[in-house]
Enzyme design. Sequence first.
Site, PDB file in Angstrom:
ATOM      1  N   ASP A 188       0.881  -1.172   0.000  1.00  0.00           N
ATOM      2  CA  ASP A 188       0.000   0.000   0.000  1.00  0.00           C
ATOM      3  C   ASP A 188       0.907   1.207   0.000  1.00  0.00           C
ATOM      4  OD1 ASP A 188      -2.288   1.800   0.471  1.00  0.00           O
ATOM      5  OD2 ASP A 188      -3.318  -0.033   1.071  1.00  0.00           O
ATOM      6  N   HIS A 265      -3.622   2.287  -4.837  1.00  0.00           N
ATOM      7  CA  HIS A 265      -2.930   2.135  -3.549  1.00  0.00           C
ATOM      8  C   HIS A 265      -1.465   1.778  -3.811  1.00  0.00           C
ATOM      9  CE1 HIS A 265      -6.153   2.418  -0.508  1.00  0.00           C
ATOM     10  NE2 HIS A 265      -6.951   1.999  -1.468  1.00  0.00           N
ATOM     11  N   GLU A 321     -10.632   1.238  -4.730  1.00  0.00           N
ATOM     12  CA  GLU A 321     -10.444   2.686  -4.590  1.00  0.00           C
ATOM     13  C   GLU A 321      -9.478   3.312  -5.593  1.00  0.00           C
ATOM     14  OE1 GLU A 321     -11.420   3.538  -0.008  1.00  0.00           O
ATOM     15  OE2 GLU A 321      -9.482   2.573  -0.266  1.00  0.00           O
TER      16      GLU A 321
END
Length: 684
Positions: A188, A265, A321
């Site tokens: 991440d 990410h 996301e």
Amino acid sequence: MRKVLGVSLLLIVALTSCVHHTEVLSVIPVPLEVGLQRGVFALDEQTQLWVDAPEADKDLLVGCVDSSPLKVAVASERPTRNALFLEVVDAHPQLNSPEGYVLTIQKDGVVAQALSGAGLFYALQTLVQLMDEECNLPLGTIVDCPRFAYRGVMIDVSRHFFGVDFVKKQIDAMAYYKLNHLHLHLTDAAGWRLEIKRYPRLTELAAWRTDTLWKDWWNGGRQYMERGTEGAYGGYYTQDQIREIVEYAREHYITVVPEIEMPSHSEEVLVAYPELSCSHEPYKESDFCVGNEQVFEFLENVLTEVMELFPSPYIHIGGDEASKQSWKSCPRCQARMEAEGLADVDELQSYLIHRIEAFLNAHGRTLLGWDEILDGGLPPNAMVMSWRGTEGGLKAMAMGHRAIMTPGEYCYLDAYQDAPHTQPEAFGGYLPLQKVYAFDPLSDTISEAQRTLLYGLQGNLFAEYIPTEEHMEYMAYPRILALAEVAWSLPANKDYDDFRRRAMKAVDELRGKGYHPFDLRNEVGNRPGADKPLTHLGVGKIVAYVDGSAYYSGYTAGGDTALVDGLRGGWTYGDKRWQGFLGRKGVDVIIDLEYSQPVTSVSADFMQICGPGVFMPAQIIISSSLDGEHFTELKRIDNEVVRDDSVTFTTFGWDGSVETRYIRYQAVRSDFGGFLFVDEVVVE
Ligand code: ACM
């Protein structure tokens, strides 16, 4: 291996003659069927172990007994009495899962039977939990099978890094509670945590950052540092360490599922290898450039090393996301969309996921991703991990795909587990043990055919606000015990009061073993007034929203009646009790009490949690009126709004004496903007 019939004399116990009383046991998760009788079998120095199982399982099971408090020595020949028999059988009328087991405890010994080594391993966990301090085991029979095949815990090792010993310690606890998948969130923005031989910059640079605490780093520029630089925070698992974790997990019948985030990410990768982003510049984007073939080469090379390290049938590729912004103006991404006939950036993400799935499938693995992999079209064999509610999982199941449920509302263990003012800072929300326990991933509306596609569920420990090992354990325990029971036990066997009793005992036991669980005994519980209805003059009356003041569609709390429904909001604005206002006008409501009457107090509660942009009001005005048109101001309160890390609740009200039919309550937003969250306008 051994056939079920004609085995041991010890085995034959008629279940029907037994009392069914799970309530006296402290086993977590609660077994399927328990029939206990009076009396005990006491393990002593002479008790022996006999394992009849495939060689590979035999070693693991003997190892498991050796390291458990059962401590019985392996017999050199089959004992006739005073023994613990572990037997893998080809078939058993009461077993339909390789992880199930039948445990028979009689005066002269114990027999555990299962269809696989995993079943015997779980029989051993039950035995250890059953045994008292004098090494007594209650007589009787237990038949047990898991409800779901996938029972997982996710640990985020990117936001804060946790070492090998810590991971092994959690594997011990997971196995004890019959959890069987450990999902490691290995990559991440906050740090890449896995040695990849082909791409050394991932662990020379992308694994190290300027600040120890994620929050400081996130709010303070999000810079990476070369490994070895003074003050650099981070770390990663070497490939040997991963082999060690995977092997340790295997010995505990746990599969380690690696997650490598894509296409988003990925800030840390794009600083180490900027050519993989659309701009080719570091510190610009979080998404890989999907128009660049080099990106596929990179991802496939990384996944090749990942597959060599992790035998897991599923490889988690994130998928959540993505911003997709840079793709809209990137010539390579646009060319890819044109060439592939992709209508929008969702389809461009889906193109990447399809290609990665084909690559994983060609290597015999299944792609697993967060529910965003549904956007733009799900690849043919993918498995979905549903986090934005259960809808994504249900949608995948309706399309014939397998799903794992991990909805934020029930499974995100980074939320507060008790009253926020009593807890270390958390991500937000309020997820007490009882709520985790109440999760049932199978709604009535799911067809029988689809039910089989629900693979299981998982608790997620995202670590933005979890900087230490102690804190990680504090957030995990005892809530993962509740998830273990949801995942393993039948709903008909669940009972929160009984579970809480067992969890309390488990918390003491965990503490004794050196874990750092939440202190369940001193749980404060929900906000006063949130669970028990209040009575006041406004309850059930009509609330009018003055022009320009409207609640936000995502936080209606049930609509126009929410502010006078007699129930206060709890510890989180996400509990469907708090009404949210995002508009410039703030809150401006008029409550009609139906007839003129004496009123002595008007008040309403507000909450503040700055992280997600929820602030106290800057001004409150409370007024009264007999005709609903001409209002007299009763009180005006100016409130200084201060940004801080805590979650706070404040009541703003007026006390006095007035004869009125209408009450107007206005709350003005502060200069911070964001949301106002208000609940229960109490009129007395
Ligand atoms: C997630 O919480 N973004 C999967």
